[in-house]
Design a protein around this motif. Sequence first.
Motif, mmCIF file in Angstrom:
data_model
loop_
_atom_site.group_PDB
_atom_site.id
_atom_site.type_symbol
_atom_site.label_atom_id
_atom_site.label_comp_id
_atom_site.label_asym_id
_atom_site.label_seq_id
_atom_site.Cartn_x
_atom_site.Cartn_y
_atom_site.Cartn_z
ATOM 1 N N ASN A 414 0.673 -1.176 0.074
ATOM 2 C CA ASN A 414 -0.238 -0.033 -0.013
ATOM 3 C C ASN A 414 0.785 1.320 0.023
ATOM 4 N N TYR A 415 1.955 1.041 0.574
ATOM 5 C CA TYR A 415 2.787 2.475 0.547
ATOM 6 C C TYR A 415 3.471 2.533 -0.714
ATOM 7 N N THR A 438 -0.619 0.928 9.146
ATOM 8 C CA THR A 438 -0.231 0.848 10.607
ATOM 9 C C THR A 438 1.184 0.663 10.927
ATOM 10 N N ASP A 439 2.177 0.152 10.139
ATOM 11 C CA ASP A 439 3.240 0.001 10.292
ATOM 12 C C ASP A 439 4.050 1.258 10.925
ATOM 13 N N ASN A 444 7.040 6.550 10.214
ATOM 14 C CA ASN A 444 8.140 7.510 10.613
ATOM 15 C C ASN A 444 9.118 7.944 9.695
ATOM 16 N N GLN A 445 8.887 7.152 8.406
ATOM 17 C CA GLN A 445 9.818 7.651 7.413
ATOM 18 C C GLN A 445 9.600 8.807 6.817
ATOM 19 N N HIS A 446 10.810 9.592 6.584
ATOM 20 C CA HIS A 446 10.680 11.015 5.886
ATOM 21 C C HIS A 446 9.670 11.063 4.711
ATOM 22 N N THR A 447 9.990 10.077 3.886
ATOM 23 C CA THR A 447 9.216 10.080 2.410
ATOM 24 C C THR A 447 7.515 9.752 2.746
ATOM 25 N N ALA A 476 16.791 18.619 9.455
ATOM 26 C CA ALA A 476 16.837 18.859 7.901
ATOM 27 C C ALA A 476 15.811 18.175 6.963
ATOM 28 N N GLU A 477 15.336 17.103 7.615
ATOM 29 C CA GLU A 477 14.228 16.411 7.022
ATOM 30 C C GLU A 477 12.869 17.379 7.067
ATOM 31 N N ALA A 478 12.838 17.790 8.442
ATOM 32 C CA ALA A 478 11.660 18.853 8.885
ATOM 33 C C ALA A 478 11.774 20.055 8.038
ATOM 34 N N PHE A 479 12.808 20.423 7.814
ATOM 35 C CA PHE A 479 12.748 21.557 6.890
ATOM 36 C C PHE A 479 12.360 21.240 5.482
ATOM 37 N N ILE A 480 12.694 20.383 4.961
ATOM 38 C CA ILE A 480 12.484 20.107 3.768
ATOM 39 C C ILE A 480 10.951 19.576 3.592
ATOM 40 N N LEU A 481 10.517 19.189 4.511
ATOM 41 C CA LEU A 481 8.725 18.993 4.743
ATOM 42 C C LEU A 481 8.150 20.375 4.724
#
Length: 572
Positions: A414-415, A438-439, A444-447, A476-481
């Motif tokens: 599904n992902y 639900t996993d 928690n993955q950035h993608t 850094a990942e949060a900044f990209i998000l």
Amino acid sequence: QILSRGKTDSASSRNATSGGTGSGLGVSRQARKAPAPATLEDFIIKRDYTGARAFLEYANEDEDEETSAQAAKHRQVDQWIAFCNFHLGDYQQALGQYKTIQQSSSDDPDGKVDLNLAVCMFYLGLYEEAQQLMTNAADNPLKQRLLFHLAHKLGNDEEWSLLLEELQNSASLEQQLSLASMHYMRAHYQEAIDVYKRVLVDNKDYMAINVYLALCFYKLDYYDMSQEVLDVYLGQHGDSTTAINLKACNRFRLFNGRVAEQEIKNIADNGTFGADLLRHNLVVFRNGEGALRILPGLLNIIPEARLNLAIYYLKQGDVQEAHALMKELQPTSPHEYILKGVVHAALGQQLGSKEHIKTAQQNLHLVGSSATECDTIPGRQSMASAFFLYEQFEEVLVYMNSIRSYFVNDDVFNYNFAQAKCATGYYKEAEELLIQITDMDIKNQHTFCMVLAKCHIHCGHPELAWNVFITRDTNAEAFILLQLIANECYKCEEFWVAVKAFDMLEKLDPSPENWEGKRGACAGVLFALSTKAHKGRPGGGISEVIGILRDSSNSQAEAMIKTIRKHISCFK
């Protein structure tokens, strides 16, 4: 020749003294006969190799003097003990015993000890050493079969082709079964089935062939058919380790690891034939538990051990270790090509290597486009994965839609399906798929967060996208998000969330680009308020926009506030 040695009962039955006419006591005692002592042949026929070994060890101790004749008998008994150890799966012990026999006597004119040594070495994965013993080994059909399999293991294609032709032309049952096993190992399962069926026509009492057929059906993913054929054998040999193990594997595929483990847990630690295979499969059934303790020692014994250890490393995120295991492997079967492709894809993404991505594309495309695999589930998964790496997402959807019904509740499927849907603009369907997952490792993955936020925005739920950001750690990942949320909201005219996102970006990085984005988003909010649009408006009205602009350090912010206050009546 089977050695048959048992102690005779030297005490004959005694007649009782007469106890009176008609007592019948003497007749009763004469009628009783002591049971015949068990022989080695009895144990071997019943496949009770533990009992046979105990019998033989007792026989070796039951001699007081050592004569030349007794020495020869001891040598014969030792060979039978080694034979029992081999059939109990203790190949190392059997190998040691055959070496002792070889060293204790140079008399091996027919080369049978060398041949037995080579067979033990083969089962221990010592293929080079086994090959070296072939020169002096006995010339018989067993040697031909062993050479055939050694040529396969050592990659000697020329010798393998010659021996293949010899076995194909042989009418010997053993040679035909060896040929079928080679078809099996080379993943030519239908060819193996054809050989087994021909053999079974003339040898219906050879029940074990049903096990081999069941193995082939298992490899073709026909698990129900495999179990049906296997039950024929289990009906007569319910204690067969091989058959019980295969039943467990069928249950693993049809149900889950817990159900499968119930089948073999009682025989896994009994030192029985196939103990290594059982230990390997328990690791699989337990989802990798004990992998690092058990699988490394089985790499040269069980081919699947290398593959499953690589899978374990992939699941642990140790892509480099998985690659180290797979880089020397020359794939010969679809699942080996698939795993090699997956490892290269993971490594390519980790290192940003186009070369590894290209290797992954080639391996996966090869499986998906092959005539034998193109209509199987793994084949279509492989083709979908190849197109995913090619970034041809419309083609990805074609293949994933064809097998979707088999993976309704599969989070990984599904992902990937959601990512392809999002890339092709099917945001609503992608959002629904992502919400089902639900996993927590995936969530928690950035993608995952990036795709989910984009889908929320395009489905008219920008506040949900903002919530995705505020639940993430600041990095850094949060900044990209945050950049994605700001730009996607701006494009979708969700101006208020765009303002909040650009405001946060400006505080983190007060660049002209972030101020211009914030300024444009504020203008969009003013437009939405003045036209009373259904989206892009703050819940608290114009005062929230003024509050954000007041906190800005840019000189243009004050001019905007003055303009807004001058025309504030338009925004109520």
